[in-house]
Design an enzyme around this catalytic site. Structure first.
Site, PDB file in Angstrom:
ATOM      1  N   GLU A 192       0.874  -1.137  -0.097  1.00  0.00           N
ATOM      2  CA  GLU A 192       0.039  -0.001   0.059  1.00  0.00           C
ATOM      3  C   GLU A 192       0.923   1.234   0.231  1.00  0.00           C
ATOM      4  O   GLU A 192       2.037   1.120   0.225  1.00  0.00           O
ATOM      5  CB  GLU A 192      -0.980  -0.090   1.244  1.00  0.00           C
ATOM      6  CG  GLU A 192      -0.134  -0.104   2.352  1.00  0.00           C
ATOM      7  CD  GLU A 192      -0.874   0.664   3.644  1.00  0.00           C
ATOM      8  OE1 GLU A 192      -1.336   1.945   3.461  1.00  0.00           O
ATOM      9  OE2 GLU A 192      -0.996   0.097   4.883  1.00  0.00           O
ATOM     10  N   LYS A 201      -3.752  -2.270  14.679  1.00  0.00           N
ATOM     11  CA  LYS A 201      -2.702  -1.189  15.020  1.00  0.00           C
ATOM     12  C   LYS A 201      -3.235  -0.768  16.972  1.00  0.00           C
ATOM     13  O   LYS A 201      -4.441  -0.870  16.949  1.00  0.00           O
ATOM     14  CB  LYS A 201      -2.832   0.093  14.420  1.00  0.00           C
ATOM     15  CG  LYS A 201      -2.029   0.046  13.098  1.00  0.00           C
ATOM     16  CD  LYS A 201      -1.720   1.480  12.710  1.00  0.00           C
ATOM     17  CE  LYS A 201      -2.788   1.814  11.884  1.00  0.00           C
ATOM     18  NZ  LYS A 201      -2.911   1.310  10.440  1.00  0.00           N
TER      19      LYS A 201
HETATM   20  N1  PSU Z   1       0.058   0.373   8.586  1.00  0.00           N
HETATM   21  C1  PSU Z   1       0.999   0.950   9.116  1.00  0.00           C
HETATM   22  N2  PSU Z   1       0.852   2.344   8.958  1.00  0.00           N
HETATM   23  C2  PSU Z   1      -0.163   2.783   8.497  1.00  0.00           C
HETATM   24  C3  PSU Z   1      -1.224   1.954   7.749  1.00  0.00           C
HETATM   25  C4  PSU Z   1      -1.187   0.869   8.168  1.00  0.00           C
HETATM   26  O1  PSU Z   1       2.148   0.581   9.621  1.00  0.00           O
HETATM   27  O2  PSU Z   1       0.011   4.039   8.251  1.00  0.00           O
HETATM   28  C5  PSU Z   1      -2.298   2.825   7.367  1.00  0.00           C
HETATM   29  C6  PSU Z   1      -3.191   1.899   6.331  1.00  0.00           C
HETATM   30  O3  PSU Z   1      -3.274   2.527   5.048  1.00  0.00           O
HETATM   31  C7  PSU Z   1      -4.414   1.688   7.077  1.00  0.00           C
HETATM   32  C8  PSU Z   1      -4.697   3.011   7.499  1.00  0.00           C
HETATM   33  O4  PSU Z   1      -5.298   1.244   5.984  1.00  0.00           O
HETATM   34  O5  PSU Z   1      -3.575   3.283   8.219  1.00  0.00           O
HETATM   35  C9  PSU Z   1      -5.975   3.082   8.378  1.00  0.00           C
HETATM   36  O6  PSU Z   1      -6.281   4.267   8.546  1.00  0.00           O
HETATM   37  P1  PSU Z   1      -7.710   4.462   9.054  1.00  0.00           P
HETATM   38  O7  PSU Z   1      -7.896   4.252  10.557  1.00  0.00           O
HETATM   39  O8  PSU Z   1      -8.448   6.137   8.799  1.00  0.00           O
HETATM   40  O9  PSU Z   1      -8.717   3.873   8.464  1.00  0.00           O
END
Ligand code: PSU
Ligand code: MN
Length: 304
Positions: free
Chosen positions: A25, A160
């Site tokens: 990604e 996360k």
């Molecule tokens: N994994 C990481 N760092 C990131 C992400 C994932 O180590 O920045 C990103 C991914 O793109 C994931 C996003 O889809 O964080 C989630 O964002 P939100 O909580 O706004 O959906």
């Protein structure tokens, strides 16, 4: 479809010939890490996939198309521009495509793009999930709905840890998304190996994971799979220390009224600052670890 998707010839060839490909990604590049570490990481993660025997495919929205397989220059551009690049989850795709605005794809949109291209395995850091204040903010990452509907396996170091892991597991269960643990029965928590929660199933080899994916999709049991791969022990951070740091970061976000798509990048940056960069080192290492496992799973899957 060609009007909306641009696949690098090498990747297209690999997909057509059923060779292993791993999707990567780009939100993690533009919004997840600071420059120049984001660029170095994005380039190295590609090398790790390749040296493990699969073709890497970094994905973003470029020139009004979903681009599968970014060039070094494009990776540099997304790294350098950072926050100025739009963070693109599923809902942002049609606007950015029709307006020809570049976008860094999240887990949700990278899964969608992978499915469009025919890629089954995707490596990232950690997936999005249910935020801790979700009962009042309704903030649940689009990654979870995408996992509910799109046939791609996401190799990650867990959910996360800035999120509510328990509620995220409940949400995934409701939507029929299996959460696997690679060589672990405990759900890893991104910066740490342990979370105190269990995965649905422990599998100890890439072959077994590929078997599960193959049978799931062969049966048309649609939707994604979360393959959790704990951060290497030597690279993990202390659980209690990180809990305190994350609480502090969330408190600051509340004070500043950070909301919506800004919250995850804000928290990752805050945690990085509060740990004096230690969390960034762990984040990079866990991404590398996931890329290597994803390549191995892709190789097994390509032989099915
Ligand atoms: N994994 C990481 N760092 C990131 C992400 C994932 O180590 O920045 C990103 C991914 O793109 C994931 C996003 O889809 O964080 C989630 O964002 P939100 O909580 O706004 O959906
Ligand atoms: Mn959100």
């Amino acid at each position: 479809m060609q009007r909306y998707i641009d696949i690098h010839p090498k990747i297209e060839d690999a997909i057509k010939n059923n060779k292993p490909v791993v999707a990567l990604e780009s939100t993690i590049i533009s919004h997840g890490m600071p420059f120049p570490k984001n660029m170095e990481t994005a380039l190295e993660v590609k090398d790790i996939v390749a040296s493990n025997g699969a073709t890497p495919a970094t994905i973003a929205i470029m020139n009004g198309k979903i681009k599968i397989g970014l060039t070094k220059e494009e990776i540099k551009y997304l790294s350098y521009e950072g926050n100025k690049i739009k963070k693109a989850s599923r809902r942002d795709i049609p606007f950015l495509i029709s307006k020809k605005i570049p976008g860094a794809t999240t887990v949700s949109s990278t899964m969608f793009a992978s499915q469009m291209a025919g890629i089954k395995i995707f490596a990232t850091g950690g997936i999005g999930g249910v935020h801790r204040d979700a009962p009042t903010s309704f903030d649940i990452s689009a990654d979870l709905q995408e996992l509910a509907r799109t046939n791609v396996a996401v190799v990650c170091a867990g959910i996360k840890s800035i999120l509510d892991l328990n509620l995220t597991l409940e949400y995934l269960e409701t939507h029929g998304v299996p959460v696997l643990g690679y060589k672990t029965s405990e759900l890893p928590a991104f910066y740490t190996q342990k979370s105190g929660l269990q995965v649905d199933y422990q599998l100890d080899t890439p072959e077994e994971i590929a078997d599960l994916l193959y049978s799931k999709w062969k049966m048309k049991l649609n939707g994604g799979v979360v393959v959790t791969n704990p951060i290497p022990k030597s690279k993990q951070l202390d659980h209690q220390y990180m809990s305190k740091i994350i609480d502090k970061a969330i408190f600051e976000a509340k004070q500043l009224e950070i909301k919506g798509k800004e919250i995850t990048p804000f928290l990752l940056k805050k945690v990085k600052d509060l740990t004096k960069g230690k969390s960034l080192i762990s984040n990079i290492e866990l991404v590398f670890n996931n890329a290597a496992l994803a390549a191995k799973i892709a190789i097994c899957y390509s032989k099915k």
